[in-house]
Design a protein around this motif. Structure first.
Motif, PDB file in Angstrom:
ATOM      1  N   PRO A   4      45.787  26.456  55.992  1.00 46.35           N
ATOM      2  CA  PRO A   4      45.641  27.374  57.124  1.00 46.35           C
ATOM      3  C   PRO A   4      44.399  27.019  57.925  1.00 46.35           C
ATOM      4  CG  PRO A   4      44.914  28.431  55.092  1.00 46.35           C
ATOM      5  CD  PRO A   4      45.496  27.114  54.696  1.00 46.35           C
ATOM      6  N   THR A   5      44.362  27.392  59.174  1.00 52.21           N
ATOM      7  CA  THR A   5      43.154  27.167  59.973  1.00 52.21           C
ATOM      8  C   THR A   5      42.082  28.166  59.542  1.00 52.21           C
ATOM      9  OG1 THR A   5      43.780  28.722  61.706  1.00 52.21           O
ATOM     10  CG2 THR A   5      44.581  26.440  61.924  1.00 52.21           C
ATOM     11  N   ILE A   6      40.854  27.882  59.908  1.00 50.19           N
ATOM     12  CA  ILE A   6      39.746  28.800  59.613  1.00 50.19           C
ATOM     13  C   ILE A   6      40.026  30.163  60.248  1.00 50.19           C
ATOM     14  CG2 ILE A   6      37.292  29.266  59.994  1.00 50.19           C
ATOM     15  CD1 ILE A   6      37.701  27.131  57.932  1.00 50.19           C
ATOM     16  N   ALA A   7      40.532  30.138  61.479  1.00 54.32           N
ATOM     17  CA  ALA A   7      40.820  31.385  62.182  1.00 54.32           C
ATOM     18  C   ALA A   7      41.887  32.196  61.449  1.00 54.32           C
ATOM     19  CB  ALA A   7      41.278  31.088  63.606  1.00 54.32           C
TER      20      ALA A   7
ATOM     21  N   ASP B 244      42.033  31.720  47.164  1.00 57.25           N
ATOM     22  CA  ASP B 244      43.381  31.758  46.588  1.00 57.25           C
ATOM     23  C   ASP B 244      44.434  31.448  47.646  1.00 57.25           C
ATOM     24  OD1 ASP B 244      42.377  32.344  44.085  1.00 57.25           O
ATOM     25  OD2 ASP B 244      42.687  34.509  44.277  1.00 57.25           O
ATOM     26  N   CYS B 245      44.270  32.035  48.814  1.00 58.22           N
ATOM     27  CA  CYS B 245      45.220  31.794  49.907  1.00 58.22           C
ATOM     28  C   CYS B 245      45.165  30.335  50.368  1.00 58.22           C
ATOM     29  CB  CYS B 245      44.920  32.716  51.089  1.00 58.22           C
ATOM     30  SG  CYS B 245      45.201  34.465  50.761  1.00 58.22           S
ATOM     31  N   LEU B 246      43.964  29.795  50.440  1.00 55.05           N
ATOM     32  CA  LEU B 246      43.765  28.412  50.871  1.00 55.05           C
ATOM     33  C   LEU B 246      44.509  27.435  49.978  1.00 55.05           C
ATOM     34  CD1 LEU B 246      42.087  26.319  52.620  1.00 55.05           C
ATOM     35  CD2 LEU B 246      40.392  26.425  50.778  1.00 55.05           C
ATOM     36  N   LEU B 247      44.488  27.700  48.668  1.00 55.10           N
ATOM     37  CA  LEU B 247      45.058  26.759  47.707  1.00 55.10           C
ATOM     38  C   LEU B 247      46.481  27.104  47.295  1.00 55.10           C
ATOM     39  CD1 LEU B 247      41.925  26.297  45.392  1.00 55.10           C
ATOM     40  CD2 LEU B 247      42.586  24.981  47.416  1.00 55.10           C
ATOM     41  N   SER B 248      47.055  28.128  47.898  1.00 54.48           N
ATOM     42  CA  SER B 248      48.412  28.552  47.522  1.00 54.48           C
ATOM     43  C   SER B 248      49.475  27.559  47.960  1.00 54.48           C
ATOM     44  CB  SER B 248      48.714  29.938  48.107  1.00 54.48           C
ATOM     45  OG  SER B 248      48.701  29.884  49.528  1.00 54.48           O
ATOM     46  N   ASP B 249      49.212  26.805  49.006  1.00 54.87           N
ATOM     47  CA  ASP B 249      50.153  25.796  49.498  1.00 54.87           C
ATOM     48  C   ASP B 249      49.364  24.545  49.879  1.00 54.87           C
ATOM     49  OD1 ASP B 249      52.110  24.236  50.601  1.00 54.87           O
ATOM     50  OD2 ASP B 249      52.572  25.574  52.275  1.00 54.87           O
ATOM     51  N   LEU B 250      49.378  23.549  48.988  1.00 57.35           N
ATOM     52  CA  LEU B 250      48.561  22.356  49.206  1.00 57.35           C
ATOM     53  C   LEU B 250      49.193  21.357  50.169  1.00 57.35           C
ATOM     54  CD1 LEU B 250      47.288  21.771  45.553  1.00 57.35           C
ATOM     55  CD2 LEU B 250      46.028  22.744  47.485  1.00 57.35           C
ATOM     56  N   SER B 251      50.363  21.689  50.691  1.00 58.63           N
ATOM     57  CA  SER B 251      50.984  20.814  51.692  1.00 58.63           C
ATOM     58  C   SER B 251      50.578  21.200  53.109  1.00 58.63           C
ATOM     59  CB  SER B 251      52.516  20.867  51.566  1.00 58.63           C
ATOM     60  OG  SER B 251      53.008  22.156  51.910  1.00 58.63           O
TER      61      SER B 251
ATOM     62  N   SER C 152      32.610  23.263  51.338  1.00 56.65           N
ATOM     63  CA  SER C 152      33.237  23.781  52.554  1.00 56.65           C
ATOM     64  C   SER C 152      34.697  24.128  52.282  1.00 56.65           C
ATOM     65  CB  SER C 152      33.155  22.729  53.673  1.00 56.65           C
ATOM     66  OG  SER C 152      33.988  21.625  53.378  1.00 56.65           O
ATOM     67  N   VAL C 153      35.272  24.885  53.193  1.00 54.99           N
ATOM     68  CA  VAL C 153      36.682  25.272  53.058  1.00 54.99           C
ATOM     69  C   VAL C 153      37.560  24.021  52.993  1.00 54.99           C
ATOM     70  CG1 VAL C 153      38.607  26.463  54.177  1.00 54.99           C
ATOM     71  CG2 VAL C 153      36.314  27.469  54.236  1.00 54.99           C
ATOM     72  N   TYR C 154      37.358  23.097  53.910  1.00 52.95           N
ATOM     73  CA  TYR C 154      38.198  21.899  53.969  1.00 52.95           C
ATOM     74  C   TYR C 154      38.002  21.018  52.737  1.00 52.95           C
ATOM     75  CZ  TYR C 154      40.145  17.452  55.504  1.00 52.95           C
ATOM     76  OH  TYR C 154      40.855  16.287  55.579  1.00 52.95           O
ATOM     77  N   ALA C 155      36.756  20.837  52.287  1.00 53.83           N
ATOM     78  CA  ALA C 155      36.496  19.993  51.121  1.00 53.83           C
ATOM     79  C   ALA C 155      37.155  20.566  49.867  1.00 53.83           C
ATOM     80  CB  ALA C 155      34.997  19.839  50.903  1.00 53.83           C
ATOM     81  N   CYS C 156      37.135  21.874  49.736  1.00 54.69           N
ATOM     82  CA  CYS C 156      37.786  22.538  48.603  1.00 54.69           C
ATOM     83  C   CYS C 156      39.293  22.268  48.624  1.00 54.69           C
ATOM     84  CB  CYS C 156      37.499  24.031  48.644  1.00 54.69           C
ATOM     85  SG  CYS C 156      38.306  24.977  47.330  1.00 54.69           S
TER      86      CYS C 156
END
Length: 305
Positions: free
Chosen positions: A207-210, A197-204, A234-238
């Motif tokens: 966030p880094t993996i860390a 959810d956090c990853l996709l909250s801002d598609l511009s 993967s996180v990036y592919a998603c």
């Protein structure tokens, strides 16, 4: 609605329709809705042909039926593979849906995928079967590209064939027996869901993996492995897949530069390359297609600018 019907329609008749494309001898791809099926006098997303295996991906809507006491309860994101063998098909309920279907002869599927991937014993006589499941992230991404190519006015056979083969692999992968996810606890699954959810909250801006790992309270290794295990990507592919879906939506009302900037790209060529990787065409071409479809819809509705 309940219909008892012996499956008798032919692939030949289907291939005559504009939304069915023969990719090679023994393999056809179709994109159709409930309205298309009514025109074809077919009551099933598994149009009958005893010589073909059918693979379906429901894009939207709902479909419910029974075949040989086997329930088919399909909603958006559901996939299945089946061999009807002429069984009666009982349609119980269906909304206006959209379904992508691949029809492939067993010998063609064997040459393309092999027994290891399909789990079908091709040495034995084919018998009725249905396997159901939910599409993984890779299958959803691949089907988006197939649909994009199917909806183009001028279908490019080579690109479409390549995209369907890519999708076929991920469809079959998604139907393979799931590997054990025992190493993920309920708490970890909840943390990974929050991370997505956090990853996709801002598609511009991704966030880094860390940063993502720290935010949800897991280490980076667990985040990457757990994300792949739980979501099939993967996180990036998603992030990129959702970013390009947003791009397609923005292109309906914005030019390519405006869309790229809105999604955080400072280099337009990087955006164009990412878009083409996802959909098989450049954003400029996609925008022209979208504008054409919009004007055509307005014309059909009697709206003139």
């Amino acid at each position: 609605m309940k219909v008892d019907q012996k499956e008798e329609s032919s692939v030949h008749n289907q291939s005559e329709m504009s939304n069915f494309v023969e990719l090679q001898s023994g393999m056809t791809v179709g994109l159709f809705s409930r309205a298309d099926m009514e025109q074809m006098d077919i009551q099933s997303p598994l149009p009958s042909n005893k010589d073909y295996i059918h693979l379906n991906h429901f894009i939207k809507g709902h479909f419910n039926a029974v075949v040989k006491d086997k329930n088919l309860n399909c909603d958006s994101g559901y996939i299945n593979m089946g061999f009807s063998d002429g069984e009666l098909f009982h349609v119980q309920d269906n909304d206006d849906f959209c379904n992508l279907e691949i029809m492939v002869r067993p010998e063609v599927l064997q040459s393309l995928a092999g027994e290891e991937l399909t789990g079908i014993d091709f040495d034995k006589e084919m018998a009725f079967f249905i396997r159901q499941g939910r599409a993984n992230q890779q299958a959803n991404s691949a089907v988006s590209r197939v649909i994009s190519l199917m909806n183009q006015r001028d279908k490019h056979p080579l690109l479409l064939h390549s995209a369907v083969l890519d999708y076929l692999y991920w469809h079959l992968q998604a139907l393979k027996p799931a590997q054990s996810k025992a190493f993920l606890s309920t708490r970890e699954k909840r943390q990974l869901a929050i991370a997505k959810d956090c990853l996709l909250s801002d598609l511009s801006s991704a966030p880094t993996i860390a940063e993502l790992a720290q935010l949800v309270g897991v280490n980076q290794c667990k985040l990457k492995k757990g994300f792949k295990e739980l979501f099939g990507t993967s996180v990036y592919a998603c992030f990129q897949e959702e970013r390009m879906k947003k791009a397609m939506h923005l292109l309906k009302k914005n030019n390519v530069t405006e869309t790229a900037v809105a999604l955080g790209y400072s280099n337009i060529s990087h955006f164009s390359n990412a878009f083409r990787k996802q959909y098989g065409l450049l954003p400029n071409d996609a925008r022209r297609e979208l504008m054409y479809d919009h004007k055509l819809n307005q014309h059909e509705l009697g709206i003139y600018s």
